[in-house]
Design a protein around this motif. Structure first.
Motif, PDB file in Angstrom:
ATOM      1  N   PHE A   1      -4.856  12.900 -14.173  1.00 43.90           N
ATOM      2  CA  PHE A   1      -4.673  13.287 -12.775  1.00 43.90           C
ATOM      3  C   PHE A   1      -5.707  12.613 -11.883  1.00 43.90           C
ATOM      4  N   GLY A   2      -6.969  12.642 -12.306  1.00 46.46           N
ATOM      5  CA  GLY A   2      -8.038  12.055 -11.505  1.00 46.46           C
ATOM      6  C   GLY A   2      -7.870  10.561 -11.308  1.00 46.46           C
ATOM      7  N   ARG A   3      -7.355   9.872 -12.328  1.00 48.63           N
ATOM      8  CA  ARG A   3      -7.150   8.434 -12.210  1.00 48.63           C
ATOM      9  C   ARG A   3      -6.115   8.113 -11.125  1.00 48.63           C
ATOM     10  N   HIS A   4      -4.976   8.788 -11.162  1.00 50.67           N
ATOM     11  CA  HIS A   4      -3.925   8.515 -10.175  1.00 50.67           C
ATOM     12  C   HIS A   4      -4.308   9.026  -8.784  1.00 50.67           C
ATOM     13  N   ARG A   5      -4.994  10.169  -8.744  1.00 49.07           N
ATOM     14  CA  ARG A   5      -5.415  10.680  -7.437  1.00 49.07           C
ATOM     15  C   ARG A   5      -6.432   9.743  -6.795  1.00 49.07           C
ATOM     16  N   GLY A   6      -7.334   9.191  -7.617  1.00 51.32           N
ATOM     17  CA  GLY A   6      -8.302   8.244  -7.093  1.00 51.32           C
ATOM     18  C   GLY A   6      -7.647   6.977  -6.578  1.00 51.32           C
ATOM     19  N   GLU A   7      -6.636   6.482  -7.302  1.00 55.53           N
ATOM     20  CA  GLU A   7      -5.907   5.297  -6.850  1.00 55.53           C
ATOM     21  C   GLU A   7      -5.147   5.576  -5.560  1.00 55.53           C
ATOM     22  N   GLU A   8      -4.558   6.755  -5.466  1.00 52.12           N
ATOM     23  CA  GLU A   8      -3.856   7.118  -4.233  1.00 52.12           C
ATOM     24  C   GLU A   8      -4.816   7.141  -3.049  1.00 52.12           C
ATOM     25  N   ALA A   9      -5.994   7.724  -3.260  1.00 50.70           N
ATOM     26  CA  ALA A   9      -6.992   7.775  -2.192  1.00 50.70           C
ATOM     27  C   ALA A   9      -7.444   6.378  -1.799  1.00 50.70           C
ATOM     28  N   ARG A  10      -7.589   5.495  -2.788  1.00 46.72           N
ATOM     29  CA  ARG A  10      -8.024   4.130  -2.506  1.00 46.72           C
ATOM     30  C   ARG A  10      -7.009   3.381  -1.647  1.00 46.72           C
ATOM     31  N   TYR A  11      -5.734   3.495  -1.994  1.00 46.77           N
ATOM     32  CA  TYR A  11      -4.712   2.788  -1.218  1.00 46.77           C
ATOM     33  C   TYR A  11      -4.487   3.436   0.149  1.00 46.77           C
ATOM     34  N   ARG A  12      -4.673   4.733   0.237  1.00 50.78           N
ATOM     35  CA  ARG A  12      -4.597   5.378   1.561  1.00 50.78           C
ATOM     36  C   ARG A  12      -5.702   4.848   2.477  1.00 50.78           C
ATOM     37  N   ASN A  13      -6.874   4.642   1.897  1.00 51.63           N
ATOM     38  CA  ASN A  13      -7.972   4.107   2.682  1.00 51.63           C
ATOM     39  C   ASN A  13      -7.674   2.679   3.137  1.00 51.63           C
ATOM     40  N   TYR A  14      -7.105   1.876   2.255  1.00 49.88           N
ATOM     41  CA  TYR A  14      -6.712   0.513   2.620  1.00 49.88           C
ATOM     42  C   TYR A  14      -5.704   0.527   3.777  1.00 49.88           C
ATOM     43  N   ALA A  15      -4.693   1.401   3.649  1.00 49.71           N
ATOM     44  CA  ALA A  15      -3.663   1.465   4.674  1.00 49.71           C
ATOM     45  C   ALA A  15      -4.233   1.949   5.991  1.00 49.71           C
ATOM     46  N   TYR A  16      -5.198   2.872   5.924  1.00 45.76           N
ATOM     47  CA  TYR A  16      -5.798   3.409   7.158  1.00 45.76           C
ATOM     48  C   TYR A  16      -6.624   2.341   7.862  1.00 45.76           C
ATOM     49  N   VAL A  17      -7.385   1.550   7.084  1.00 44.27           N
ATOM     50  CA  VAL A  17      -8.219   0.499   7.657  1.00 44.27           C
ATOM     51  C   VAL A  17      -7.342  -0.631   8.182  1.00 44.27           C
TER      52      VAL A  17
ATOM     53  N   PHE B   1       0.832  -1.202   0.000  1.00 43.15           N
ATOM     54  CA  PHE B   1       0.000   0.000   0.000  1.00 43.15           C
ATOM     55  C   PHE B   1       0.868   1.254   0.000  1.00 43.15           C
ATOM     56  N   GLY B   2       1.933   1.252   0.821  1.00 40.84           N
ATOM     57  CA  GLY B   2       2.822   2.412   0.856  1.00 40.84           C
ATOM     58  C   GLY B   2       3.481   2.677  -0.480  1.00 40.84           C
ATOM     59  N   THR B   3       3.894   1.610  -1.176  1.00 38.95           N
ATOM     60  CA  THR B   3       4.502   1.764  -2.497  1.00 38.95           C
ATOM     61  C   THR B   3       3.516   2.354  -3.493  1.00 38.95           C
ATOM     62  N   GLN B   4       2.281   1.867  -3.468  1.00 37.39           N
ATOM     63  CA  GLN B   4       1.265   2.362  -4.388  1.00 37.39           C
ATOM     64  C   GLN B   4       0.896   3.824  -4.090  1.00 37.39           C
ATOM     65  N   ILE B   5       0.811   4.181  -2.819  1.00 34.56           N
ATOM     66  CA  ILE B   5       0.525   5.571  -2.450  1.00 34.56           C
ATOM     67  C   ILE B   5       1.608   6.488  -2.985  1.00 34.56           C
TER      68      ILE B   5
END
Length: 201
Positions: free
Chosen positions: A185-201, A147-151
Motif C-alpha cells: 500500500f505504501g509503495r503505490h500511495r507514495g507513487e500516487e503522491a509523487r505523480y500528483r506533485n508532478y501534475a500540480y507543479v 501523470f494522470g494515468t499514473q495517478i
C-alpha cells in the motif's frame, strides 16, 4: 490621470485628496475581491456538481452490469473509479481548465487595451503570448496525460491493497502478512503522491 482627478475634485487639500483617493482605491479592491470570490464559488459549485453527477452515472452503469462482469472485475478498482478517480479527474482536469479560460479572458482584455493604446507593442505582445501558450501546450500535454494515468493506476492499486488487507483481516493476521500489505500500500500511495506533485507543479 491622478492629477486630472485631483483637478476635477477642486484642487483642495492634498491630504483630503489622498484620503478620498485611498478610500476609493480600497473600495475598488474590496469589490474586485468580492467578485472574484463569487466567481470562484460559482466555478467550484459547477465543478463539484458535475463531479457528483458523473460519479452517480458511473455508479449506475456498474450496478446495471451483469453479474459475470463483476466476476471479471476487482471490486476495489470499481470503488476507486466511482469515488476517487472521478474526483481526481474533475479537480485535476476541469478546474484548471476553467482557471485557464479565466486567465485567457484577462489576457485578451489586457491585450485589447494595449492594442488600442499602442498597436505595434500590442501585436508584439500578442504574438509572444500566443507562441508561449502553444509551446506550453505542446510541451506539457503528453506529460500531464501520463501523470494522470499514473495517478489513476497507483490510486487504484493502493485501494486494492487496503481492500484485500482489511477485507481478509483474519487471514492476514493468521499468515502474519501485515507488513506485506502495508509495504504494498505504501509503495503505490507514495507513487500516487509523487505523480500528483508532478501534475500540480
Amino acid at each position: 490621470y491622478i492629477s486630472e482627478i485631483y483637478r476635477l475634485m477642486g484642487e483642495g487639500s492634498q491630504l483630503r485628496f489622498l484620503v478620498v483617493f485611498g478610500i476609493g482605491l480600497a473600495i475598488f479592491f474590496v469589490v474586485k475581491n468580492v467578485l472574484l470570490l463569487g466567481f470562484q464559488y460559482l466555478q467550484g459549485r459547477f465543478v463539484h456538481h458535475e463531479e457528483a453527477a458523473f460519479a452517480t452515472r458511473l455508479f449506475g452503469i456498474y450496478l446495471t452490469r451483469p453479474y459475470a462482469y463483476h466476476l471479471r472485475r476487482n471490486s476495489a478498482q470499481l470503488m476507486h473509479n466511482v469515488t476517487i478517480a472521478t474526483a481526481s479527474v474533475f479537480q485535476s482536469g476541469l478546474m484548471p481548465l476553467l482557471n485557464l479560460v479565466m486567465e485567457l479572458f484577462i489576457a485578451v482584455g489586457v491585450l485589447a487595451a494595449i492594442l488600442i493604446v499602442s498597436p505595434v507593442e500590442g501585436l508584439t505582445a500578442g504574438g509572444i503570448l500566443i507562441a508561449t501558450v502553444v509551446f506550453y501546450y505542446l510541451m506539457l500535454r503528453s506529460r500531464l496525460e501520463f501523470f494522470g494515468t499514473q495517478i489513476h493506476r497507483h490510486g487504484g492499486q493502493s485501494k486494492l491493497w487496503v481492500n484485500q488487507g482489511i477485507g481478509a483481516i483474519k487471514e492476514t493476521k493468521i499468515l502474519g502478512r501485515e507488513g506485506f500489505f502495508r509495504e504494498a500500500f505504501g509503495r503505490h500511495r507514495g507513487e500516487e503522491a509523487r505523480y500528483r506533485n508532478y501534475a500540480y507543479v
